[in-house]
Design a protein around this motif. Sequence first.
Motif, short mmCIF file in Angstrom:
data_model
loop_
_atom_site.label_atom_id
_atom_site.label_comp_id
_atom_site.label_asym_id
_atom_site.label_seq_id
_atom_site.Cartn_x
_atom_site.Cartn_y
_atom_site.Cartn_z
N LEU A 80 0.83 -1.21 0.00
CA LEU A 80 0.00 0.00 0.00
C LEU A 80 0.86 1.25 0.00
O LEU A 80 0.65 2.19 -0.75
N LEU A 81 1.91 1.22 0.86
CA LEU A 81 2.73 2.42 1.01
C LEU A 81 3.59 2.68 -0.22
O LEU A 81 3.98 3.82 -0.46
N SER A 82 3.92 1.61 -0.96
CA SER A 82 4.81 1.86 -2.09
C SER A 82 4.05 1.89 -3.42
O SER A 82 4.67 1.88 -4.48
N SER A 83 2.72 1.93 -3.36
CA SER A 83 1.97 2.05 -4.61
C SER A 83 1.80 3.54 -4.96
O SER A 83 1.37 4.34 -4.13
N VAL A 84 2.14 3.86 -6.18
CA VAL A 84 2.06 5.26 -6.62
C VAL A 84 0.61 5.74 -6.58
O VAL A 84 0.30 6.84 -6.11
N ALA A 85 -0.28 4.86 -7.04
CA ALA A 85 -1.69 5.24 -7.07
C ALA A 85 -2.20 5.58 -5.68
O ALA A 85 -2.88 6.59 -5.47
N VAL A 86 -1.86 4.72 -4.71
CA VAL A 86 -2.32 4.95 -3.34
C VAL A 86 -1.70 6.21 -2.78
O VAL A 86 -2.38 7.05 -2.16
N SER A 87 -0.40 6.36 -3.03
CA SER A 87 0.30 7.53 -2.51
C SER A 87 -0.34 8.81 -3.02
O SER A 87 -0.51 9.78 -2.27
N GLN A 88 -0.73 8.79 -4.28
CA GLN A 88 -1.33 9.98 -4.86
C GLN A 88 -2.65 10.32 -4.17
O GLN A 88 -2.96 11.47 -3.90
N ARG A 89 -3.42 9.26 -3.88
CA ARG A 89 -4.71 9.50 -3.21
C ARG A 89 -4.48 10.07 -1.83
O ARG A 89 -5.18 10.97 -1.39
N LEU A 90 -3.52 9.46 -1.08
CA LEU A 90 -3.39 9.80 0.32
C LEU A 90 -2.63 11.09 0.55
O LEU A 90 -2.98 11.89 1.41
N TRP A 91 -1.56 11.27 -0.19
CA TRP A 91 -0.69 12.41 0.11
C TRP A 91 -0.57 13.39 -1.05
O TRP A 91 0.16 14.34 -0.98
N ARG A 92 -1.22 13.08 -2.14
CA ARG A 92 -1.19 13.96 -3.31
C ARG A 92 0.22 14.16 -3.87
O ARG A 92 0.54 15.18 -4.44
N CYS A 93 1.09 13.18 -3.61
CA CYS A 93 2.40 13.24 -4.26
C CYS A 93 2.91 11.80 -4.38
O CYS A 93 2.41 10.90 -3.71
#
Lengths: 518, 294
Positions: A80-93
């Motif tokens: 979860l933490l290393s998925s770009v898609a998830v990161s974009q949703r959660l932290w917008r970067c």
Amino acid sequence: MTPAGQMLIPALVLLPLLWLLPGAVHGGGLALLLQFWLAALQPSLDPHLLLTALRGIGVTLAIALWSWFLSLLLGFAGGLLSSVAVSQRLWRCTWPALLIRRLLAFPRSLHELLWGLILLQLMGLQTGVAVLAIALPYGALVARVMADQLDALPLQPIEALSTAGAPAWAALFTAFLPPLWPQVLSYGGYRLECALRSATLLGVFGLGGIGADLRLSLQSLQFHEVWTSLWCLAVVMLLLEGTVRWLQRRWHQPLGSVGQRGLELLLLALLLVLLLIPSAQLMELRWQELFSGWHWPASLPLWDGAGWIQPWLPLIGTTLLLTLLSALLALAITPWVLLLLCPWRGCRPLLQLLGLLARLLPPPLTALLLLFVLKPGLLPAVLALGLHNAGILGRLLLEGLDAQDQRASEALRLAGAGPRRSLLVAGFNTVARSYLSFGAYRADVILRESVVVGLVGAGGLGVLLLESLSSFAWIEVVPVLVVYAALTLIGESAADAYRSRLLSGPLPLEGLNQAVRS
Amino acid sequence: MRSLLVLLAVLLAPLSPVLAAQVLRISAIPDQNPERLNRLYGLVAAELSDQLGVQVRYVPVIDYTAAVTGFRRGDLDLVWFGGLTGVQARLQTPGAVVLAQRDVDARFRSVFIANRQALKDLKPFTSIAELSQLKNKRFSFGSESSTSGRLMPQFFLAKAGVEPKDFSGGQPGFSGSHDATIALVQSGAYEAGALNEQVWESRLKEGKVDTSKVVLLWRTPTYPDYHWVAQGNLNKRFGAGFTSKLQQALLELSPDQPRQAQVLELFGAKKFIKAPVDQYASIESVGRQLGKIR
């Protein structure tokens, strides 16, 4: 070249191997090797020994189960933490995901045995060491697969949910989890089988479980005792593989009522969690002791320039050669045996039995057996690694062939084609791409595994590493680990590149396909 | 999410029972067949437990390096080490003390053995220089860290100008233990090998060696080998004077008492004696020379 041709071409590796063979055979221990195989028919049934074997297998299973469980936890979180898609949703970067992905490459790059030997130094003689040694690299591997899968999912559902005002986490779970389940299920089952093999291997190096019994009775040439452990292990491995396969198949088709799959999954998860407690007791797992009093002797320096001066070129060259030859051998064996023997009815059962034995025996033990008739060197190491992995690849091939649409080969046979031709045209051609792709993945694993056959003097980094470890020369161990890690990371991206080229088209085969996506 | 964490906490909590009463953990390098070791150290544990009034547990380890690591980590309290592993362990463990050795250990030897069939042209010899005949033969040591099965044989081989790379296949084999070396040479898997003299003699006496197949080539000069090494903190853990009581118990093992006699017989010794620490300086220097001690 046709896909089937690509499957058969790795057999070219037999040419250099056959060329090496005359110089390597000594045959001095041929009688011993015969005794070993004959003993398979009469394993020792001494009750005391049986009890020891069962206990050993219990510990091995417990290690496998715990390390599998922890690796899934680590893997899900890491994925979860290393998925770009998830990161974009959660932290917008995207940079947190990319950073974590880089960091996770390190635990992945070392074989679980190396983790075991390092953690042993830190934590001492405890079975918990084996659990962590497997859980760390496996967890990082699962994380990578998870992240890749997450990033490959379509983004529309989650965007819809976000637009509708759902909180980020809730949107992620609702949009991403359901489509992931099938992959997670097949991959999770496959990881458990891998964990059992790894736990057995770690036992061979004294980190707990049946592996130790196997090695000690093999070294003292008590073959009847070896087979007691081997047959017990075979039963366990068959049961595990069978159950995993059955569940995967069951859950891949729509079940009777809505929610039934979810219920069954929940029950299974509960069962496994309940099993964790007795298995922890069986192997005397104590987390407090494991993490208390980490200890590095001040007298053993870790870093020294002199340790870096090694003949790197031959070391790396031998390691790569060993990997390449073993991988090609592993790829070549099953298709060729199948092709040559397929008109014979007993071909399948024979292949299944041999494959099971190959998977069962950890490569260092196969190598020890081979030393009865071969001189130490590259050849026994290649054979040991190649045979073990052929067992793993072969099973996937057989299952892939079984799972494919039988109508094409039926049609060919009715049209008068022989069994070989129909196997080639209808069978191999359809499974070739997924088989080769899984082969590339195994080659990547073999590169990591090449260290475990250092025992038989194959040369390469593995030998240097084991010798430095037994001399407690950490100033040498550290450089070798660094070089090894770099090498496996390069190998991993090479295998990835090959796989993505191979898999760029749609995959025709369901059964193999799922396992191959790993 | 929180319930998952709670579940985890519940799962992990019961796994750490309070440590049982103090247990003296003894171990040994696995230099012989495991069933023999189990028998021997089971007896030793029972004997020490009776004499000292503490719980004693034998912890088997699978290889020499693990014994050293376990001792350094404090997982093992009293270990029967070989010369090399004992020095390695003491160098890494401040405060460790040497308690005793067997009467045979001060003047220990290795033997070189050969398969008769494979080496028809080789006859037993007395001069070290003739070790050079072993060049290009299939040769097996015992464990990588064995003093009598590897270190000293390799040292004497080097004196005769034979390096490990001179063996057939470009390297020696490592059988893992002395018993395995005998079995592998006897079977013909290796043409020659080196092992512990005491194990060789005792297997000969037990009739476990087929002398029509294996022949003794050469006995090495003497060197100091095995010794009991204990942690330095035993008095603190088991009460004042414990270490000397332990040493006394080992030194007083006598053949007049049935169980003690059995222990001594399995050790291949008449009795245990005090071991002067400085005698292992020679082992340390050979260890450093061959890179097994850094």
